[in-house]
Design a protein around this motif. Sequence first.
Motif: not given
Length: 116
Positions: A64-88
């Motif tokens: 997974v990877s993370a990205q910190l973003e600032i909301s319109p009201d100034g609050k820091a929000m850390k978003f996570y998303e899955v990194t594409r992977f495959a295990v064969h």
Amino acid sequence: MKTPLPSGDELVLTLATLANPHRLRVVAVLAGGRKYVSQLARDMGISRALLQVHLKKLEAAGLVSAQLEISPDGKAMKFYEVTRFAVHLTPESIAAVVPEMTGTDTARGRDEKGTV
């Protein structure tokens, strides 16, 4: 295009990281799209503290990877998303990476009985 084989150590890290039901659930939820930590904790029904432990392990393994973003009201929000992977896994793909693994007798040229 053929995906390159992970190193033996990378394979062990990936499998060990995914060998936890909470972390599998995190990956499953994030497969539906990125989420910020609080929303992810609510969706999974676990505490943010426990979720953070699992997210750190998933991030360290590159799943997974993370990205910190600032909301319109100034609050820091850390978003996570899955990194594409495959295990064969096949016996041959495992045999190809085991000799490179660190911390094993096989990597040092010894068999299971410790002989060279």
